[in-house]
Every structure is written in structure tokens, then in C-alpha cells.
Design an enzyme around this catalytic site. Structure first.
Site, PDB file in Angstrom:
ATOM      1  CD  GLU A 212      -3.377  -2.796   2.766  1.00  0.00           C
ATOM      2  OE1 GLU A 212      -4.463  -2.372   3.186  1.00  0.00           O
ATOM      3  OE2 GLU A 212      -3.137  -2.988   1.551  1.00  0.00           O
TER       4      GLU A 212
ATOM      5  CD  GLU B 272     -16.258   2.469  -3.160  1.00  0.00           C
ATOM      6  OE1 GLU B 272     -16.955   1.800  -3.932  1.00  0.00           O
ATOM      7  OE2 GLU B 272     -15.414   1.966  -2.379  1.00  0.00           O
TER       8      GLU B 272
ATOM      9  N   GLY C 285      -9.505  -3.174  -3.992  1.00  0.00           N
ATOM     10  CA  GLY C 285      -8.505  -4.235  -3.906  1.00  0.00           C
ATOM     11  C   GLY C 285      -7.144  -3.649  -3.604  1.00  0.00           C
ATOM     12  CB  SER C 286      -3.770  -5.060  -3.993  1.00  0.00           C
ATOM     13  OG  SER C 286      -3.665  -5.270  -5.394  1.00  0.00           O
TER      14      SER C 286
ATOM     15  CE  LYS D 188     -12.736 -10.202 -10.806  1.00  0.00           C
ATOM     16  NZ  LYS D 188     -12.633 -11.426  -9.944  1.00  0.00           N
TER      17      LYS D 188
ATOM     18  CD  GLN E 253      -4.488 -11.792   3.428  1.00  0.00           C
ATOM     19  OE1 GLN E 253      -4.159 -11.674   2.249  1.00  0.00           O
ATOM     20  NE2 GLN E 253      -4.460 -10.786   4.263  1.00  0.00           N
TER      21      GLN E 253
ATOM     22  CD  GLU F 217     -12.018   4.110  -1.966  1.00  0.00           C
ATOM     23  OE1 GLU F 217     -11.082   4.020  -1.151  1.00  0.00           O
ATOM     24  OE2 GLU F 217     -12.558   5.182  -2.256  1.00  0.00           O
TER      25      GLU F 217
ATOM     26  N   GLY G  13      -5.099  -1.907  -8.392  1.00  0.00           N
ATOM     27  CA  GLY G  13      -5.900  -0.704  -8.596  1.00  0.00           C
ATOM     28  C   GLY G  13      -5.263   0.268  -9.570  1.00  0.00           C
TER      29      GLY G  13
END
Length: 476
Positions: A378, A457, A225-226, A172, A328, A247, A230
Site C-alpha cells: 500500500e 462499519e 489506520g495502518s 482519539k 507521508q 479497518e 491495527g
């Protein structure tokens, strides 16, 4: 271009709503249409992956590797086409996006070669006439939830190790990376990937993403993602004992010490901060500078920023393009306004843009405390906060004073400080005289604290995540 889900090698018309995708570099340009699927399509995808799994896992590692290599060659043939579409969809400059596609090619070929690597160990038995050994085996159906900021590289650095280990995949992508994902799937099918081995589900996170993490009968899930999403994904998987990997966010810092070579330091910091318009989890968001070099550093920083061109993603010479979406844009603009009202602006790009797009002018600020939102949260945009410190110890303290721990750099010619930084930074990826971004694909990728879960990863570390160790013993 009209994008829908691809399950078991066939395009499926979505049952959800549709959106028109506009180029964030020029909102007058329509790039394509996306029709979203529902959790019912995701159910079909999981079933297709489940059916394809026994045959795929029975292939030898060499045979699976040949498929991955063919996928890499197909992507290489379509490099310009894929890169152009991805740049039009999310706004990353074309030259940078081409580099990302090449990284995808290299990842596929790298993991193709992993198909013939040893997958276990012989372990001496305490009993006579017993052969005891381990082997790594696939988990089953892997769900991959990928972001929009690296629409080619991140899906591939999840797909490739999952496939070479013998898993089948339900993928996805982020909603605003759906066109690029569909194109990648076309490329993979051109390479002859068997039906059902990779299934693409175009859907919204609140529907399809939630189904995959909370309900779907999957065996392993990898998410990028965020941090907030997550943690929710992790909870949904942990509740069902589904192996997961997340991540998430970063608030990465570069430390500049008094003995740093500014000719090396500034290009690395500018690249880390402003490539991809700062939309990287590894982007340099904080710069911590020793006081003796602070003034010359700021002067050099401003001088070097004159060469940083903001512009249309497809125009030659563009260093950073727009941010990827209206959502964004609004988020980053909130931080820009906060910076202008509560911080001291050192530099703001004033370049005139001839297009209606989601452009954020690069911003460098100072004058905030270490607990200020601009220093702690962030931003995921081209905004950098610079802070002056007295010495190395204070720099390390500020570096670690954040809930994140993904990537960090120190710029110094002092080997003692360099080695102390590598040891004392509470960060998963630490670098000396290098930018915070740009970690190589053959090396493990991941962070500490709220940046990542507890696996890595890329590199061979990814093979550990997408497999499980089986212990075997034979009496003879």
C-alpha cells in the site's frame, strides 16, 4: 487556533508536548497549535464516559436520535468553516472536503433515524406461558481511534452509531487531524450534547492510543489506520476480551476488460486513484487491463490525465492537493523513486507548483512483476501501477494475489464476467463499472484478509458492532 483535549465538556490543558501545524499546501502558513495529552487525560476521559453512560443509555432511542439530528444541523451550519480548516490541516481540496462534511451531516441524520428502528425479535418458546424475545443493548464505553485522511467523515461514521446504540465515547483522533477534531467537538457541544457523552483526547498514538487499546477499562474499540497498528490494537483488545473492530490497509485494483466503455472507465479510475492524492484505503492502486484494449486504454488514460490539476487545496479547480504531512511525503517519495528506478513510467504530472508544500506529482507506471513491491504494498499516494493480462481469469488471479481485500472494481459490459467478478473477488466491497472508492454510507463498509477485522462499519451493520444481543424470557 490552539487545540487541547475536551473531557466532560471542558477543555483540558495537555501535559505533553506541543506542535505547530503548518498547511501542507503552503508550509509558510501556520494553521494552529496542538498540545498533546498523556494517558492520564485519557483515564479521566474514560471515567467521564463511564459516569455519563447510565443516564445516556436510559434515554429512548428517539431522544438520543434528537441529539444526533441536532449535531447534524450544527455541522451543516458550520460546513464552510469546518471544511476550510480541515483542508488547511491535511491538504484535501476544498470542494472534496465540503463533500466529506456533507457526508458527515448525512451520517448523523441517518443514524438519528435509527433510534426508532426495531431492536429485537420475539422468539417462540417451547414452554407454555413464556414470552421470549431478544433486544439489542449498548456495550458501555466506546474508544474510537480515527485517522487523518478523512478527518470528518470517519469519526462521525464511528461516533454516530456508537451514540445511537446508547454507548458513550472516548475519541482519539490522529495527531495531524487534531485541529479538525477539536472544531468538530465545539460543533457537537453547540448542539447540546450532554457532558461526558463524547470526550476528545488529543494525544500521540504511542501514548494515548496504546493506553486505550491495551489498558483502558473500555468495552468496545473501533480503529482505522495502518495494518501494522491495527493488528497491534486487535491483539491488545483480544487479550482483555474487549470487543474490537479494525479497518486497515488496501491495495485495490480495477480490472478493465476488452469490452469496457473507456468514456465511463477512465473518469472512474482517475477519481479512484487520484482524489485525496491517493490517500484513501479504498484508492485504486492497481489497474489490470486485458491485452486487446491495453494500448487504447493507456492512450486514453494519458489524455484524460491532462485535466487532473495538482495544486493548493483551497484553489478553485484543484483535483488533488498535497499529501498530508512530511512523514507521508517522505514515504510516498520513496515509492516514487522506486518506480522511477525499477518500473516504466507511462505518465508523470509536470505541473509547476507555486508553493512550498508536500506535493507529489501523480505517477502512472507499468513494467513490474506481480510480486513487486509496487504491485503488492500500500503506497497511500498518487501512484498507480498498470498491468497487462491475457484474459479475465488471469485478471482475477492477479486481483486476489495480495494480502489485502478491501475494495475492487471491474469495467465490462459482459454480464457473465461482471457476476463472476462479484463472486470470485476475495474482496469485501466489489463494484461493477464504478470506482473502487465512494462506497455509500448506508451500506456496510469493510474488507477481507488483512484489510479489516470481522465486523463492518456504516449502514445498519454498524449497529450490530456497537451493541450486544440480550435474550429475555418471562413466565406469566
Amino acid at each position: 487556533m490552539h487545540t487541547v483535549s475536551i473531557v466532560n465538556g471542558k477543555s483540558l490543558g495537555g501535559a505533553g508536548d506541543s506542535i505547530t501545524v503548518k498547511n501542507p499546501s503552503d508550509l509558510s502558513e501556520i494553521v494552529g497549535e496542538v498540545t498533546f495529552s498523556t494517558p492520564e487525560t485519557a483515564q479521566e476521559a474514560v471515567q467521564a464516559a463511564r459516569v455519563a453512560f447510565p443516564k445516556w443509555r436510559r434515554l429512548t432511542g428517539d431522544e438520543r436520535g434528537r441529539y444526533l439530528y441536532a449535531m447534524g444541523e450544527a455541522l451543516e451550519r458550520h460546513l464552510d468553516e469546518v471544511a476550510t480548516l480541515a483542508s488547511q490541516e491535511m491538504g484535501k481540496p476544498l470542494a472534496e472536503m465540503k463533500g466529506e462534511v456533507i457526508r458527515g451531516v448525512n451520517l448523523l441524520k441517518y443514524y438519528a433515524a435509527e433510534g426508532v428502528r426495531a431492536v429485537g425479535h420475539v422468539i417462540p418458546s417451547s414452554a407454555q406461558n413464556v414470552l421470549q424475545y431478544t433486544k439489542r443493548v449498548p456495550l458501555g464505553v466506546a474508544a474510537l481511534i480515527t485517522p487523518w485522511n478523512f478527518p470528518v467523515a470517519i469519526p462521525i461514521w464511528k461516533l454516530a452509531p456508537a451514540l445511537i446504540c446508547g454507548n458513550t465515547v472516548v475519541w482519539k483522533p490522529a495527531e495531524n487531524a487534531s485541529l479538525s477534531a477539536y472544531k468538530l467537538m465545539e460543533v457537537f457541544m453547540e448542539a447540546g450534547l450532554p457532558e461526558g457523552v463524547v470526550n476528545l483526547v488529543i494525544g500521540r498514538g504511542q501514548d494515548v492510543g496504546a493506553y486505550l487499546s491495551e489498558e483502558a477499562p473500555i468495552d468496545v474499540l473501533s480503529f482505522t489506520g495502518s495494518t501494522g497498528t491495527g493488528l497491534s490494537v486487535a491483539a491488545g483488545c483480544a487479550r482483555r476480551n474487549v470487543k474490537y473492530q479494525t479497518e486497515m490497509g488496501g491495495k485495490n485494483a480495477a480490472i478493465v476488460l476488452n469490452d469496457a466503455d473507456l468514456e465511463t472507465t477512465l473518469p472512474a479510475i482517475i477519481s479512484g486513484a487520484f482524489r485525496s492524492a491517493g490517500q484513501k484505503c479504498t484508492a485504486t492502486s492497481r489497474v489490470i487491463v486485458e491485452e486487446e484494449i491495453f494500448e487504447p486504454f493507456i492512450e486514453s488514460f494519458i489524455e484524460n490525465m491532462k485535466a487532473v490539476k495538482l495544486g493548493h487545496a483551497l484553489e478553485h479547480g484543484t483535483y488533488l492537493g498535497p499529501v498530508a504531512s512530511k512523514e507521508q511525503f517522505e514515504k510516498v517519495q520513496h515509492y516514487v523513486q522506486l518506480a522511477k528506478s525499477e518500473a516504466d513510467v507511462i505518465y508523470e504530472n509536470q505541473e509547476a507548483i507555486g508553493y512550498d508544500g508536500y506535493y507529489i506529482h501523480p505517477l502512472i507506471i507499468t513494467g513490474v512483476s506481480s510480486d513487486h513491491r509496487l504491485f503488492q504494498e500500500e503506497i497511500f499516494g498518487p501512484v498507480v501501477t498498470v498491468m497487462k493480462v491475457k484474459n479475465f481469469d488471469e485478471a482475477i488471479h492477479l486481483l486476489n494475489q495480495t494480502p489485502y481485500g478491501l475494495s475492487g472494481s471491474v469495467f465490462t459490459n459482459n454480464i457473465s464476467h461482471a457476476l463472476r467478478f462479484l463472486d470470485e473477488a476475495d474482496i469485501g466491497m466489489v463494484r461493477v463499472n464504478l470506482e473502487t472508492a465512494g462506497v455509500e454510507y448506508q451500506a456496510p463498509f469493510g474488507g477481507m484478509k488483512q484489510s479489516s477485522s470481522h465486523t463492518r462499519e456504516q449502514g445498519q451493520a454498524a449497529l450490530d458492532f456497537y451493541s450486544i444481543v440480550k435474550t429475555c424470557a418471562i413466565k406469566y
